[in-house]
Design a protein around this motif. Sequence first.
Motif, mmCIF file in Angstrom:
data_model
loop_
_atom_site.group_PDB
_atom_site.id
_atom_site.type_symbol
_atom_site.label_atom_id
_atom_site.label_comp_id
_atom_site.label_asym_id
_atom_site.label_seq_id
_atom_site.Cartn_x
_atom_site.Cartn_y
_atom_site.Cartn_z
ATOM 1 N N PHE A 1 75.176 -65.705 80.766
ATOM 2 C CA PHE A 1 75.762 -66.305 81.627
ATOM 3 C C PHE A 1 77.079 -65.864 82.200
ATOM 4 O O PHE A 1 78.020 -65.640 81.472
ATOM 5 C CB PHE A 1 76.057 -67.758 81.376
ATOM 6 N N ILE A 2 77.167 -65.566 83.341
ATOM 7 C CA ILE A 2 78.422 -65.018 84.099
ATOM 8 C C ILE A 2 78.944 -65.761 85.186
ATOM 9 O O ILE A 2 78.079 -65.856 86.152
ATOM 10 C CB ILE A 2 78.050 -63.440 84.475
ATOM 11 N N GLU A 3 80.295 -66.224 85.175
ATOM 12 C CA GLU A 3 80.738 -66.969 86.386
ATOM 13 C C GLU A 3 81.116 -66.033 87.507
ATOM 14 O O GLU A 3 81.972 -65.084 87.232
ATOM 15 C CB GLU A 3 81.665 -67.806 85.894
ATOM 16 N N ILE A 4 80.706 -66.142 88.737
ATOM 17 C CA ILE A 4 81.056 -65.627 89.886
ATOM 18 C C ILE A 4 82.067 -66.229 90.774
ATOM 19 O O ILE A 4 82.093 -67.454 90.915
ATOM 20 C CB ILE A 4 79.752 -65.341 90.787
ATOM 21 N N ASN A 5 83.107 -65.263 91.203
ATOM 22 C CA ASN A 5 84.261 -66.137 91.988
ATOM 23 C C ASN A 5 84.597 -65.155 92.877
ATOM 24 O O ASN A 5 85.685 -65.428 93.563
ATOM 25 C CB ASN A 5 85.292 -66.634 91.041
ATOM 26 N N PRO B 1 61.216 -61.152 86.250
ATOM 27 C CA PRO B 1 62.580 -61.631 86.687
ATOM 28 C C PRO B 1 63.587 -60.742 86.274
ATOM 29 O O PRO B 1 63.805 -60.057 84.957
ATOM 30 C CB PRO B 1 62.955 -63.003 85.768
ATOM 31 N N LEU B 2 64.701 -60.252 86.917
ATOM 32 C CA LEU B 2 65.636 -59.472 86.726
ATOM 33 C C LEU B 2 67.072 -60.044 86.653
ATOM 34 O O LEU B 2 67.885 -59.811 85.726
ATOM 35 C CB LEU B 2 65.816 -58.285 87.940
ATOM 36 N N SER B 3 67.443 -61.233 87.471
ATOM 37 C CA SER B 3 68.741 -62.066 87.457
ATOM 38 C C SER B 3 68.481 -63.006 87.953
ATOM 39 O O SER B 3 67.469 -63.386 88.805
ATOM 40 C CB SER B 3 69.771 -60.867 87.934
ATOM 41 N N PHE B 4 69.408 -64.129 87.812
ATOM 42 C CA PHE B 4 69.424 -65.239 88.540
ATOM 43 C C PHE B 4 70.889 -65.572 89.083
ATOM 44 O O PHE B 4 71.693 -65.016 88.714
ATOM 45 C CB PHE B 4 69.070 -66.590 87.562
ATOM 46 N N LEU B 5 70.790 -66.371 90.348
ATOM 47 C CA LEU B 5 71.918 -66.886 90.830
ATOM 48 C C LEU B 5 71.940 -68.574 91.154
ATOM 49 O O LEU B 5 70.937 -68.538 91.750
ATOM 50 C CB LEU B 5 72.254 -65.907 92.090
ATOM 51 N N MET B 6 72.861 -69.220 90.689
ATOM 52 C CA MET B 6 72.478 -70.662 90.606
ATOM 53 C C MET B 6 73.713 -71.370 90.582
ATOM 54 O O MET B 6 74.875 -70.836 90.293
ATOM 55 C CB MET B 6 71.591 -70.946 89.295
ATOM 56 N N GLU B 7 73.717 -72.541 90.878
ATOM 57 C CA GLU B 7 74.855 -73.520 90.644
ATOM 58 C C GLU B 7 75.085 -73.809 89.074
ATOM 59 O O GLU B 7 74.178 -73.757 88.439
ATOM 60 C CB GLU B 7 74.579 -74.937 91.054
ATOM 61 N N ASN C 1 68.236 -61.727 77.340
ATOM 62 C CA ASN C 1 69.544 -61.142 77.669
ATOM 63 C C ASN C 1 69.666 -61.081 79.296
ATOM 64 O O ASN C 1 70.703 -60.343 79.910
ATOM 65 C CB ASN C 1 69.798 -59.423 77.108
ATOM 66 N N ILE C 2 68.818 -61.883 79.789
ATOM 67 C CA ILE C 2 68.923 -61.837 81.453
ATOM 68 C C ILE C 2 70.067 -62.296 82.023
ATOM 69 O O ILE C 2 70.604 -63.294 81.227
ATOM 70 C CB ILE C 2 67.509 -62.565 82.032
ATOM 71 N N ASN C 3 70.674 -61.660 83.003
ATOM 72 C CA ASN C 3 71.922 -62.047 83.582
ATOM 73 C C ASN C 3 71.705 -63.334 84.419
ATOM 74 O O ASN C 3 70.951 -63.226 85.168
ATOM 75 C CB ASN C 3 72.709 -61.114 84.318
ATOM 76 N N VAL C 4 72.330 -64.363 84.268
ATOM 77 C CA VAL C 4 72.630 -65.539 85.090
ATOM 78 C C VAL C 4 73.861 -65.647 85.862
ATOM 79 O O VAL C 4 74.864 -66.048 84.941
ATOM 80 C CB VAL C 4 72.078 -66.881 84.237
ATOM 81 N N TYR C 5 74.099 -65.409 86.860
ATOM 82 C CA TYR C 5 75.430 -65.550 87.647
ATOM 83 C C TYR C 5 75.416 -67.143 88.098
ATOM 84 O O TYR C 5 74.695 -67.632 89.024
ATOM 85 C CB TYR C 5 75.568 -64.576 88.832
ATOM 86 N N THR C 6 76.549 -67.598 87.873
ATOM 87 C CA THR C 6 76.827 -68.903 88.148
ATOM 88 C C THR C 6 78.176 -69.336 88.892
ATOM 89 O O THR C 6 79.064 -68.523 88.961
ATOM 90 C CB THR C 6 76.839 -69.840 86.872
ATOM 91 N N ALA C 7 77.944 -70.558 89.708
ATOM 92 C CA ALA C 7 79.353 -70.934 90.480
ATOM 93 C C ALA C 7 79.094 -72.152 90.982
ATOM 94 O O ALA C 7 77.707 -72.492 91.261
ATOM 95 C CB ALA C 7 79.715 -69.891 91.595
#
Length: 289
Positions: free
Chosen positions: A4-8, A55-61, A79-85
């Motif tokens: 999980f990676i927070e996007i800002n 699947p390669l990655s996710f972007l989600m709330e 280890n899939i990257n999940v970008y969140t915000a």
Amino acid sequence: MANFIEINSFDAPELDVYARLTENQLLCRMHPENAMFIAESPLVIERALDAGCTPLSFLMETKHAEGKAKELLARCPDNINVYTAPLEVLTELTGFHLTRGMLCAMLRPKLPEVSEICKGASRIAVLENVMNPTNIGAIFRSAAALGIDALLLTSQGSDPLYRRAVRVSMGTVFQVPWTYLDDNMPWSEQLHSLGFKTAAMALTGKSLPIYDALPAAEEKLAIVLGTEGDGLARETIESCDYTLRIPMSHGVDSLNVAAASAVAFYQLGVLHKLNSDPAFNAARSDSKA
């Protein structure tokens, strides 16, 4: 466990695939093994996973990370990257509102051969140069619901894996087999060699009403639909075994191609299979339970 990676920041390179790459860039024509598409909403992502898409990655709330996404992520590499915000941040960063707050970048699956997806099929549809992704998505949804076994597209038409097409289809682009026709050979000849009769949806002096008994009785039938506005090419109509029209009232001469497809698929797909395919009847009965 997912990463999980927070996007800002709008400049975050992780957002490129979701917010900056065009559909043509996602196609990656020079290296098709790296070609991608974007699946939007949990339902669509689930159907893509069911179809075997990678699947390669996710972007989600942020709130979905421990909610709606949990079951989906359990089906993905650890280890899939999940970008969140938060949703308001995602909307600002990407420039559009995320349908149900979730996107997934996936590798494009390899398309099958025409003969492969026609094997065992009794009702298929051919889309000649249908350009609008919304129409493509709506046609796929009608095909999935109304007895069409596969769809074949000309290369000049819109891509079924464009984001809008996938979204409008509600993920049925992953449930109905499809592929592109070979531009180097007359596709009507190929379909005839596979045992299909062809029915052009077009207004001509020789068009039969869509409820005519002859095309409906064909064991294997391809329903041919044309581009928005111009319809089917004259050569295409002449190459088909039947030309069919939908009888109308109030002086209306035609329907949008997506609406016309639903009428044609019901008349030539559902009604045919209700009379000839016990498995289709059983599936419809199960869906009502």
